[in-house]
Design an enzyme around this catalytic site. Sequence first.
Site, PDB file in Angstrom:
ATOM      1  N   ASP A  84      41.791  54.316  36.851  1.00  0.00           N
ATOM      2  CA  ASP A  84      41.792  52.863  37.065  1.00  0.00           C
ATOM      3  C   ASP A  84      42.865  52.150  36.233  1.00  0.00           C
ATOM      4  O   ASP A  84      43.138  52.525  35.101  1.00  0.00           O
ATOM      5  CB  ASP A  84      40.400  52.336  36.678  1.00  0.00           C
ATOM      6  CG  ASP A  84      40.163  50.913  37.144  1.00  0.00           C
ATOM      7  OD1 ASP A  84      40.718  50.528  38.185  1.00  0.00           O
ATOM      8  OD2 ASP A  84      39.410  50.198  36.464  1.00  0.00           O
ATOM      9  N   HIS A  85      43.436  51.102  36.822  1.00  0.00           N
ATOM     10  CA  HIS A  85      44.384  50.231  36.122  1.00  0.00           C
ATOM     11  C   HIS A  85      45.505  50.991  35.432  1.00  0.00           C
ATOM     12  O   HIS A  85      45.761  50.807  34.248  1.00  0.00           O
ATOM     13  CB  HIS A  85      43.652  49.338  35.108  1.00  0.00           C
ATOM     14  CG  HIS A  85      43.029  48.135  35.751  1.00  0.00           C
ATOM     15  ND1 HIS A  85      43.772  47.116  36.316  1.00  0.00           N
ATOM     16  CD2 HIS A  85      41.738  47.809  35.957  1.00  0.00           C
ATOM     17  CE1 HIS A  85      42.953  46.206  36.823  1.00  0.00           C
ATOM     18  NE2 HIS A  85      41.713  46.609  36.632  1.00  0.00           N
ATOM     19  N   HIS A 182      37.951  39.848  34.844  1.00  0.00           N
ATOM     20  CA  HIS A 182      37.528  40.985  34.018  1.00  0.00           C
ATOM     21  C   HIS A 182      36.826  40.516  32.741  1.00  0.00           C
ATOM     22  O   HIS A 182      37.071  39.428  32.250  1.00  0.00           O
ATOM     23  CB  HIS A 182      38.743  41.819  33.594  1.00  0.00           C
ATOM     24  CG  HIS A 182      39.369  42.590  34.713  1.00  0.00           C
ATOM     25  ND1 HIS A 182      40.507  42.177  35.342  1.00  0.00           N
ATOM     26  CD2 HIS A 182      39.001  43.749  35.312  1.00  0.00           C
ATOM     27  CE1 HIS A 182      40.831  43.057  36.282  1.00  0.00           C
ATOM     28  NE2 HIS A 182      39.931  44.026  36.284  1.00  0.00           N
ATOM     29  N   HIS A 210      37.375  43.470  41.630  1.00  0.00           N
ATOM     30  CA  HIS A 210      37.393  43.789  40.192  1.00  0.00           C
ATOM     31  C   HIS A 210      36.635  42.704  39.447  1.00  0.00           C
ATOM     32  O   HIS A 210      36.432  41.615  39.961  1.00  0.00           O
ATOM     33  CB  HIS A 210      38.839  43.851  39.679  1.00  0.00           C
ATOM     34  CG  HIS A 210      39.560  45.103  40.059  1.00  0.00           C
ATOM     35  ND1 HIS A 210      40.200  45.896  39.149  1.00  0.00           N
ATOM     36  CD2 HIS A 210      39.724  45.703  41.269  1.00  0.00           C
ATOM     37  CE1 HIS A 210      40.731  46.937  39.763  1.00  0.00           C
ATOM     38  NE2 HIS A 210      40.477  46.841  41.055  1.00  0.00           N
ATOM     39  N   GLY A 211      36.236  43.010  38.206  1.00  0.00           N
ATOM     40  CA  GLY A 211      35.549  42.007  37.400  1.00  0.00           C
ATOM     41  C   GLY A 211      34.159  41.690  37.926  1.00  0.00           C
ATOM     42  O   GLY A 211      33.645  40.582  37.743  1.00  0.00           O
ATOM     43  N   SER A 213      31.241  42.612  36.978  1.00  0.00           N
ATOM     44  CA  SER A 213      30.169  42.423  35.990  1.00  0.00           C
ATOM     45  C   SER A 213      29.812  40.955  35.815  1.00  0.00           C
ATOM     46  O   SER A 213      28.680  40.630  35.463  1.00  0.00           O
ATOM     47  CB  SER A 213      30.591  42.986  34.629  1.00  0.00           C
ATOM     48  OG  SER A 213      30.740  44.383  34.688  1.00  0.00           O
ATOM     49  N   ASN A 232      34.040  47.177  41.559  1.00  0.00           N
ATOM     50  CA  ASN A 232      34.313  47.749  40.229  1.00  0.00           C
ATOM     51  C   ASN A 232      33.469  47.073  39.153  1.00  0.00           C
ATOM     52  O   ASN A 232      33.462  45.840  39.052  1.00  0.00           O
ATOM     53  CB  ASN A 232      35.780  47.546  39.863  1.00  0.00           C
ATOM     54  CG  ASN A 232      36.711  48.443  40.642  1.00  0.00           C
ATOM     55  OD1 ASN A 232      36.314  49.072  41.623  1.00  0.00           O
ATOM     56  ND2 ASN A 232      37.955  48.506  40.206  1.00  0.00           N
ATOM     57  N   THR A 235      32.201  46.017  32.368  1.00  0.00           N
ATOM     58  CA  THR A 235      31.601  45.314  31.234  1.00  0.00           C
ATOM     59  C   THR A 235      30.080  45.385  31.225  1.00  0.00           C
ATOM     60  O   THR A 235      29.466  45.486  30.159  1.00  0.00           O
ATOM     61  CB  THR A 235      32.078  43.842  31.236  1.00  0.00           C
ATOM     62  OG1 THR A 235      33.513  43.847  31.204  1.00  0.00           O
ATOM     63  CG2 THR A 235      31.558  43.088  30.031  1.00  0.00           C
TER      64      THR A 235
END
Length: 287
Positions: A84-85, A182, A210-211, A213, A232, A235
Amino acid sequence: MSLIGTSDLVHDAAAAGSAVAAFNVITLEHIEAVVRGAEAAAAPVIIQISENAVRFHSGLVMPLAAAAAALARTSGYGVGLHLDHVTDLDLLRQAADAGFSSAMFDAGNLSYADNVARTVEAAQWAHANGLWLEAELGYVGGKPDAPASAHAAGVRTDRAEALTFVRDTGVDALAVAVGSSHAMTTRTAALDHALIAELAEALPVPLVLHGSSGVPDEELARAVTAGMRKINIGTALNIAYTHGVRQFLDRDPKTVDPRKYLADARTEMAQVVEHMLHTISKPVTAG
Ligand SMILES: [Zn+2]
């Protein structure tokens, strides 16, 4: 079942009008929690290792990746391994040998032209080596060490630009900016569901959130209904991990055996994984 290609997991989820959850792992206990939580939810899952996690492990990708692959093989359900990333092409080139079936190449904080140029290079290498490649357009803020200018609130992926980007780069999936960020420690993000539906309709590749959480359950479920196919989550596991350790040590500050408090951390993370998988795969009515 054991190790399954990310491409197959995302394709199967799309065919079912659902999404596959991808959890970021940092320690062995994270990996165990993802596998246990997925088994409890009776769902396939993706284990992700980020470039930042590799840096934490002294720049070595293999130790954590080997542990993830070994645990994936113990699962009764499909588990994918995703890098990832990635910003470093040298790290990307280690992915295939380390057991990953996919990677996310992150040039989302560059100018559009530079993002395309770097992503084309990454996609060509990935495809020549049998990897499924995700890229990002419309920067999803909140990563450590990111340039301040990329944190502008309300960044959104533009539909026409996204279509051109996917055609020009040949990527297999696209992470889009639709309201999440994120590293959020509260679940308060509101997503742009109309934009998600518009992008899902327009783009020939699956969408990635993404982000996640920071996104409440009902917003996540609606995002899947609107067309998100890979969710994804990082956190949320770290919040559960730290909560488990902190609760244990507050209760029993004399403990020195890490197995005691890491067991609680792992249990709490597995519960989050199970809950998130139920949330993401549960049937919802469009709203
Ligand atoms: Zn991300």
